[in-house]
Design a protein around this motif. Structure first.
Motif, mmCIF file in Angstrom:
data_model
loop_
_atom_site.group_PDB
_atom_site.id
_atom_site.type_symbol
_atom_site.label_atom_id
_atom_site.label_comp_id
_atom_site.label_asym_id
_atom_site.label_seq_id
_atom_site.Cartn_x
_atom_site.Cartn_y
_atom_site.Cartn_z
ATOM 1 N N SER A 4 0.801 -1.222 0.000
ATOM 2 C CA SER A 4 0.000 0.000 0.000
ATOM 3 C C SER A 4 0.834 1.272 0.000
ATOM 4 C CB SER A 4 -0.931 -0.003 1.218
ATOM 5 O OG SER A 4 -0.165 -0.042 2.407
ATOM 6 N N CYS A 5 2.132 1.151 0.321
ATOM 7 C CA CYS A 5 2.965 2.353 0.363
ATOM 8 C C CYS A 5 3.534 2.633 -1.032
ATOM 9 C CB CYS A 5 4.095 2.187 1.368
ATOM 10 S SG CYS A 5 4.955 3.732 1.658
ATOM 11 N N ALA A 6 3.514 3.890 -1.426
ATOM 12 C CA ALA A 6 3.893 4.263 -2.803
ATOM 13 C C ALA A 6 5.395 4.204 -3.053
ATOM 14 C CB ALA A 6 3.360 5.658 -3.119
ATOM 15 N N ASP A 7 6.209 3.935 -2.005
ATOM 16 C CA ASP A 7 7.658 3.881 -2.235
ATOM 17 C C ASP A 7 8.177 2.455 -2.401
ATOM 18 O OD1 ASP A 7 7.574 2.874 0.340
ATOM 19 O OD2 ASP A 7 8.837 4.434 1.231
ATOM 20 N N SER A 8 7.256 1.477 -2.495
ATOM 21 C CA SER A 8 7.648 0.077 -2.696
ATOM 22 C C SER A 8 6.838 -0.495 -3.856
ATOM 23 C CB SER A 8 7.415 -0.735 -1.419
ATOM 24 O OG SER A 8 8.220 -0.250 -0.357
ATOM 25 N N THR A 168 11.320 11.692 -5.839
ATOM 26 C CA THR A 168 11.342 13.143 -5.623
ATOM 27 C C THR A 168 9.918 13.653 -5.406
ATOM 28 O OG1 THR A 168 13.330 13.374 -6.990
ATOM 29 C CG2 THR A 168 12.008 15.359 -6.638
ATOM 30 N N MET A 169 8.980 13.169 -6.217
ATOM 31 C CA MET A 169 7.578 13.581 -6.069
ATOM 32 C C MET A 169 7.006 13.115 -4.726
ATOM 33 S SD MET A 169 5.774 13.520 -9.836
ATOM 34 C CE MET A 169 6.088 11.821 -10.295
ATOM 35 N N SER A 174 5.104 14.360 0.637
ATOM 36 C CA SER A 174 5.148 14.105 2.081
ATOM 37 C C SER A 174 5.339 15.392 2.881
ATOM 38 C CB SER A 174 6.247 13.096 2.426
ATOM 39 O OG SER A 174 7.531 13.670 2.232
ATOM 40 N N LEU A 175 5.970 16.399 2.251
ATOM 41 C CA LEU A 175 6.140 17.693 2.919
ATOM 42 C C LEU A 175 4.831 18.490 2.951
ATOM 43 C CD1 LEU A 175 9.550 18.780 1.328
ATOM 44 C CD2 LEU A 175 9.170 17.838 3.636
ATOM 45 N N GLU A 181 3.880 8.552 5.664
ATOM 46 C CA GLU A 181 4.211 7.967 4.369
ATOM 47 C C GLU A 181 3.078 8.194 3.373
ATOM 48 O OE1 GLU A 181 3.065 3.309 5.056
ATOM 49 O OE2 GLU A 181 5.104 3.902 5.576
ATOM 50 N N VAL A 182 3.454 8.241 2.119
ATOM 51 C CA VAL A 182 2.495 8.506 1.052
ATOM 52 C C VAL A 182 1.931 7.167 0.568
ATOM 53 C CG1 VAL A 182 2.169 9.534 -1.220
ATOM 54 C CG2 VAL A 182 3.824 10.535 0.372
ATOM 55 N N SER A 183 0.625 7.022 0.650
ATOM 56 C CA SER A 183 0.013 5.753 0.246
ATOM 57 C C SER A 183 -0.190 5.703 -1.267
ATOM 58 C CB SER A 183 -1.328 5.558 0.945
ATOM 59 O OG SER A 183 -2.278 6.482 0.428
#
Length: 205
Positions: A4-8, A168-169, A174-175, A181-183
């Motif tokens: 569910s996490c957008a970084d994986s 980078t996006m 996230s800021l 974390e960004v889902s």
């Protein structure tokens, strides 16, 4: 299970004989990187023989020649390997509608499928970087000052650059939100949100 996490997830890119599998075009190269918690942990790259000659335009555009392809494994073989590499991961591509069409067409030929969901870094960039001069991959890499030391229009290089842009996006998003974390579901929602409503959506997170 899809994560569910957008970084994986897996970032992929195709080079092809043309613009549409519906018109008989085939994939000639695939490149992909696997991200886990934002880090590249694996790569996949292969030329594939589409069983027909590619045009001089495609040779010049990609640098992939008919001679190179004549020595490559057939599409079916490469896509079998890629389906195993991909598993159930979520997927990202720059201009994902293009890559998804070819992924679906090539996997369909070998009766392989995937459970992951697609996200488009191009659609996301249009929402997050509304001031960018345009949203081509190379332009966005320059706009965000992301180091780049190769040539675009080869599949692995483009997927690696897309992965750098993607992270980078995610860092920039996230800021803007309170969540740690960004889902992946937020990314999908953002990509469909009208540009003038993006700030409102992010503030609600």
């Amino acid at each position: 299970m899809t994560q569910s996490c957008a970084d994986s997830l897996i970032v992929l890119d195709f080079e092809t004989t043309g613009l549409s599998p519906d018109m008989g075009d085939r994939a000639i190269e695939i490149g992909a990187v696997r991200l886990e918690k934002g880090l590249v942990v694996d790569r996949f790259q292969a030329l594939m023989n589409p069983g027909k000659r590619v045009s001089g335009f495609i040779e010049n555009y990609t640098g992939i020649t008919n001679r190179m392809l004549s020595q490559a494994a057939p599409c079916d073989e490469v896509m079998e390997q890629f389906a195993n590499f991909m598993g159930d991961s979520n997927l990202v591509a720059h201009n994902a509608s293009f890559d998804k069409r070819f992924l679906d067409a090539e996997l369909g030929r070998i009766a392989r499928y995937y459970n992951g969901n697609f996200a488009c870094s191009l659609l996301l960039a249009r929402r997050i970087y509304q001031q960018a001069p345009n949203h081509k991959l190379g332009s966005l890499i320059a706009y965000k000052n992301i180091p780049s030391d190769g040539g675009f229009h080869r599949a692995l290089f483009d997927s690696e650059m897309t992965a750098k842009l993607w992270m980078t996006m995610l860092n920039d998003i996230s800021l803007m939100i309170t969540a740690q974390e960004v889902s992946f579901s937020l990314i999908q929602k953002l990509a469909k949100t009208p540009k003038n409503n993006v700030q409102k959506l992010l503030q609600a997170q």
